[in-house]
Structure formats: structure tokens, C-alpha cells
Design an enzyme around this catalytic site. Structure first.
Site, PDB file in Angstrom:
ATOM      1  N   CYS A   1      85.056  49.449 -14.381  1.00 39.23           N
ATOM      2  CA  CYS A   1      84.245  50.014 -15.308  1.00 39.23           C
ATOM      3  C   CYS A   1      83.172  51.016 -14.741  1.00 39.23           C
ATOM      4  O   CYS A   1      83.020  52.237 -15.368  1.00 39.23           O
ATOM      5  CB  CYS A   1      83.466  48.913 -16.083  1.00 39.23           C
ATOM      6  SG  CYS A   1      84.651  47.884 -17.119  1.00 39.23           S
TER       7      CYS A   1
ATOM      8  N   HIS B   1      77.602  51.106 -18.975  1.00 35.41           N
ATOM      9  CA  HIS B   1      77.294  50.520 -17.808  1.00 35.41           C
ATOM     10  C   HIS B   1      76.665  51.034 -16.351  1.00 35.41           C
ATOM     11  O   HIS B   1      77.081  51.128 -15.594  1.00 35.41           O
ATOM     12  CB  HIS B   1      78.797  49.861 -17.306  1.00 35.41           C
ATOM     13  CG  HIS B   1      78.687  48.487 -16.567  1.00 35.41           C
ATOM     14  ND1 HIS B   1      79.821  48.011 -16.412  1.00 35.41           N
ATOM     15  CD2 HIS B   1      77.562  47.908 -16.036  1.00 35.41           C
ATOM     16  CE1 HIS B   1      79.439  46.573 -15.784  1.00 35.41           C
ATOM     17  NE2 HIS B   1      78.109  46.834 -15.584  1.00 35.41           N
TER      18      HIS B   1
END
Length: 508
Positions: free
Chosen positions: A57, A107
Site C-alpha cells: 500500500c 496511507h
């Protein structure tokens, strides 16, 4: 110096999490119930063979936003800081005169939680600190409280609400509200809105109405079943151990339920995306808006017995990419491309001159969309959990070459072997090709230096994280701000003005 001001189109970026591009070779696969994405595909340039910059991610999103590989930015893993000095596509668009907003997941690790966005509409789904730092000093160690395991597979099924569904519901709600606000036109600048969902990322749990769509789905079994541990390549063995697979007995029914929930969550995303595209249509902005749909990385979904991401196999590293933009046309493009190409493509769409974009690892896709050729190969890197040293990959034409200082090389002919069942690196007839790829790897990467940089970064972060968890903790997680005194009707406002300013007549 101020960048060139733009008169480019509005830009809506739709990002999803862990959606494998093997399901989107020419728009969504036929068995997927995704009417909104199918309609978007019909008017898009569809890149059938797009790859992540790094199959995890945070490094994938760092590559997506900067156009640069992790070895350049230092965004190696899910706890690596995103340095504020790296320009992102949001910086370039904002510098060119765009208003820039983000709803959902990106993120970001570190105190800077904006990275060029003027506004974030939600918090993130994952933590922003260094707590998920892997440790190359302890190869094979599982950090159980945050490493993946196969609980998401054996626990797959149905729920009306989950932590992840609550997040994505909020992402869609805030994005829909923002699109209506943008349609009011109070800010005369063109806009860029990034909407980033956490589905279909595990856990594999879906709402009943979407689960019901896949009762008779023909794709509930992987094309390549689980391989014996002894037959796995070295990195796949490391992932098997990192995911604690020996602790779980995964049945064919578990696999089918996990894949069914995953497909169901793709349909859930389609419904949320349909809401947003509907706002554009009803408010008369669809024709003036460029739309990008992509993922950060893929999911193995049980192929070869592997799950999640973290490898260069196609299920993990391939992502969907579709671009619909005024004057761009539609069609399928099979040349391998990269998530790294998004930044220069967005800059080109916005009219940012080439000489105002700093050197990066990607190239604009507008040339390919116009019938041109790509001159450079696609590159990938991985230096996060499950690895003991950095891995790199080159996709050039039909060939994919994977290298790691700890492992024998891998060479796959993806034209004749799309499932990557035969490693040709030891085939005598491929010796010259392998040697050429080895040379290209050595020219592009100093793997020993790369490894040293990752280890140094990890060691520093372990010290900082452990220190900051002592005493009073000041989190970096983004806190959305909302000024209630400026919403709806308040006594410092003229009711007549408010009613007029906030109305969008729209179409039909």
C-alpha cells in the site's frame, strides 16, 4: 517561481485498494457485476497491462503520487515516511492553478498528512506512525500484531457493517458532498478530487446484497491451485511464512468464499463510484472532467496458494488503469505501463509544461493514447515485510525479469505463459537474454546499496517509534476539520444569499 496557470479539465481520480488488474484487461471482467465501471470503460483508454510501482500500500501510493520508485523516495514499506520535499501530482496541479482535495485513504506516514492537497475530507483508515516498520535484522520474524495472516481467508463471509465498510461509506459520502460543492462554482479554479477507497482489500467480508450477486460465479476457484511448499520460489516461501499460512487449514470452500466476498466488494465499489459519476452527470460537469480509475496494487486471491500482495506475480503486481478525458478517445492499449506514469499524465492533461516537471521514473501516457510507442521498460521494487532484501523487476515487452541478491533470477514469457508457471532463467536458450537482463539490473540498481539504505531507514525508525511511544503520545493521524459555524444557515449570513449560492440546477 509560480507554475504555468492552467485552463485544463477538472480531474476526478478514483482509487481502490488491492484490486488486481487481471480482472480488468479490457474493462471489468464479464462475470463482475459492475455496470458503472463498465460504462466508464466504454469511453476510456483502457491500459490492459499496468503495473504497480511496488506491491504494497504505502510504497505503491508513494510511487503513484510522486512518479518515483521507492529506492529514490525512501518510501519502502507501510511505515516509511513520505518526505515532504517530494513533489506529488497534487503539488503540480495546485501549482498550475487547481484546487486539490482528497477523500479517503492514502496511507501517508509522517507528520505531513497533505502532500499537496489543500483539503482532506476524511481521516485515513491506517496509522500514520512508524509502528509497522519491518526489520531486516531479524529475517523470518513475524510481527504478529500487524503482519497479515490467513484469518481473512478462513473468516470470509457476510456482514452489514465492518470497520472497512464504515470507512468507505464515509469516503463516498464526503466525496459526493464535495462534488456538489464544486458544482456550485464558488471557486473559479479547475478542481482535482482524489477519492480513495480501502476495498476490496481484505478482510474479505461483504454486504449481503453484493454477496448475493456471486452465488453462481464461475470464477470462485483460482486458475492455478495451491502449490506444495517445496515447489514455491524462495520469495513465495518467505511470504508463506510471513502470512503464517502453516497455522491455517484453508479449504476449497474458504477460498471460494474469500474470492466471492472480494468480487462482491468490487460491486460495492462500483455502486459508490456510480454515485459520484451520477453527481457529475446531473450537475453538468461530466463533459469537462477527466476521470482516472486505478488501484495501488493487486491481490493473488489464492493463485498458487498465495494471498494478498507483496510479490511480482501478475495477480499481485498488475493493476487496472482507465482514463476518460475530453478529446482523449477510447480503446484498449496492451503495451506495459506503470502507475509511475500517472503523475506526468495528469500534468500533461492539466497543461503543465514538461520542463516544469522534475525528473521522475514514469512517462506520460498521452503519447500511447495517441498511437505512439513506449520507449522505456516498466520497473518495480519491493523492500517490505516478507522480504529479507530488496527485490526488483523489469517488464519489457513480453518478458518479465525478477532479481534479488538472495535468490536465483526469474524470467517469464508472459505472452506464451501468462500464468507464470515456467521460470526460463535456467533455460539454455535464454542464457543471453538472462545475461542482458542482469546487466540492465546492475545498470539501474546497486542492490547492495539499496539494501543498506533500507536497513538504515528501518533501524532509525525503530528508535524513533519506541521513543515516541514513551510518555505523552502525539499522533500524526489526520484529523478532518469542519467549521460548523460556516455550514447551512447561521445568523451572520443572509438567508437569501445562502439559498441562491448553494443551489445547483443541474440537468434534467
Amino acid at each position: 517561481m509560480t507554475g504555468t496557470k492552467t485552463t485544463g479539465p477538472n480531474i476526478l481520480i478514483l482509487m481502490v485498494d488491492q484490486l488486481t488488474g487481471t480482472l480488468f484487461e479490457d474493462g471489468p471482467a464479464a462475470f463482475l457485476h459492475t455496470p458503472n465501471l463498465a460504462r466508464l470503460a466504454e469511453r476510456s483508454q483502457r491500459f490492459s497491462t499496468c503495473y504497480t510501482g511496488s506491491p504494497l500500500c504505502t510504497p505503491a501510493r508513494g510511487a503513484f503520487m510522486t512518479g518515483c520508485l521507492p529506492s529514490r523516495t525512501g518510501i519502502y514499506d507501510n511505515a516509511a515516511e513520505f518526505p515532504s520535499h517530494w513533489p506529488t501530482y497534487a503539488h503540480y496541479l495546485r501549482r498550475a492553478g487547481y484546487q486539490t482535495s482528497l477523500s479517503g485513504k492514502m496511507h501517508f506516514i509522517g507528520a505531513d498528512q497533505l502532500h499537496g492537497f489543500e483539503e482532506r475530507l476524511t481521516t485515513d483508515v491506517y496509522p500514520a506512525d512508524f509502528g509497522w516498520t519491518p526489520d531486516y535484522r531479524k529475517p523470518g520474524e513475524r510481527i504478529d500484531w500487524w503482519y497479515h495472516n490467513l484469518g481473512s481467508v478462513v473468516g470470509a463471509g457476510v456482514a452489514e457493517i465492518t470497520n472497512q465498510l464504515e470507512f468507505d461509506d464515509e469516503v463516498a459520502n464526503q466525496a459526493e458532498r464535495k462534488l456538489y460543492d464544486l458544482a456550485r462554482g464558488h471557486d473559479g479554479r479547475p478542481w482535482s478530487l482524489t477519492v480513495s477507497f480501502t476495498h476490496p482489500h481484505d478482510p474479505y467480508v461483504a454486504r449481503p446484497q453484493y454477496w448475493a450477486l456471486y452465488e453462481d460465479c464461475p470464477a470462485l476457484a483460482p486458475r492455478v491451485g495451491a502449490l506444495p511448499y517445496a515447489d514455491l520460489d524462495p520469495h513465495s516461501r518467505r511470504l508463506y511464512q510471513a502470512n503464517d499460512q502453516a497455522a491455517f487449514e484453508v479449504t476449497d470452500q474458504d477460498v471460494a468464499r474469500a474470492r466471492r466476498a472480494y468480487f462482491a466488494n468490487v460491486s460495492y465499489l462500483d455502486a459508490q463510484i456510480g454515485r459520484l459519476l451520477g453527481v457529475l452527470e446531473r450537475c453538468g460537469q461530466a463533459e469537462d472532467t477527466a476521470i482516472l480509475f486505478l488501484a495501488d496494487h493487486g491481490d493473488m486471491l489464492g493463485e498458487r496458494g498465495l494471498w494478498y500482495k507483496m510479490s511480482f506475480y501478475e495477480g499481485s503486481s498488475r493493476i487496472p488503469l482507465m482514463i476518460a478525458a475530453p478529446g482523449l478517445g477510447s480503446g484498449r492499449i496492451d503495451a506495459p505501463v506503470s502507475q509511475l506514469d500517472v503523475l506526468p499524465t495528469l500534468a500533461a492533461l492539466a497543461g503543465v509544461p514538461d520542463d516544469q516537471v522534475l525528473p521522475i521514473d514514469g512517462e506520460s501516457l498521452l503519447g500511447l493514447a495517441g498511437g505512439g510507442r513506449r520507449e522505456t521498460p516498466v520497473l518495480m521494487e519491493y523492500a517490505a515485510e516478507g522480504s529479507y532484501a530488496p527485490l526488483v523487476s523489469i517488464r519489457d515487452g513480453r518478458w518479465k525479469f525478477n532479481a534479488c541478491e538472495l535468490d536465483p533470477p526469474q524470467l517469464f514469457d508472459l505472452e506464451s505463459d501468462p500464468l507464470e508457471l515456467t521460470n526460463l532463467a535456467e533455460a539454455p536458450e535464454q542464457a543471453a537474454r538472462v545475461e542482458d537482463f542482469r546487466r540492465r539490473v546492475a545498470e539501474r540498481w546497486d542492490l547492495a546499496a539499496f539494501d543498506a539504505q533500507v536497513r538504515e531507514s528501518q533501524a532509525r525508525r525503530w528508535v524513533v517509534y519506541e521513543a515516541l511511544r514513551q510518555g505523552r503520545y502525539a499522533p500524526w493521524d489526520f484529523e478532518p476539520r469542519q467549521d460548523a459555524a460556516e455550514r447551512f444557515m447561521r445568523n451572520h449570513m443572509d438567508l437569501n444569499v445562502v439559498e441562491e449560492r448553494q443551489r445547483v440546477v443541474g440537468r434534467g
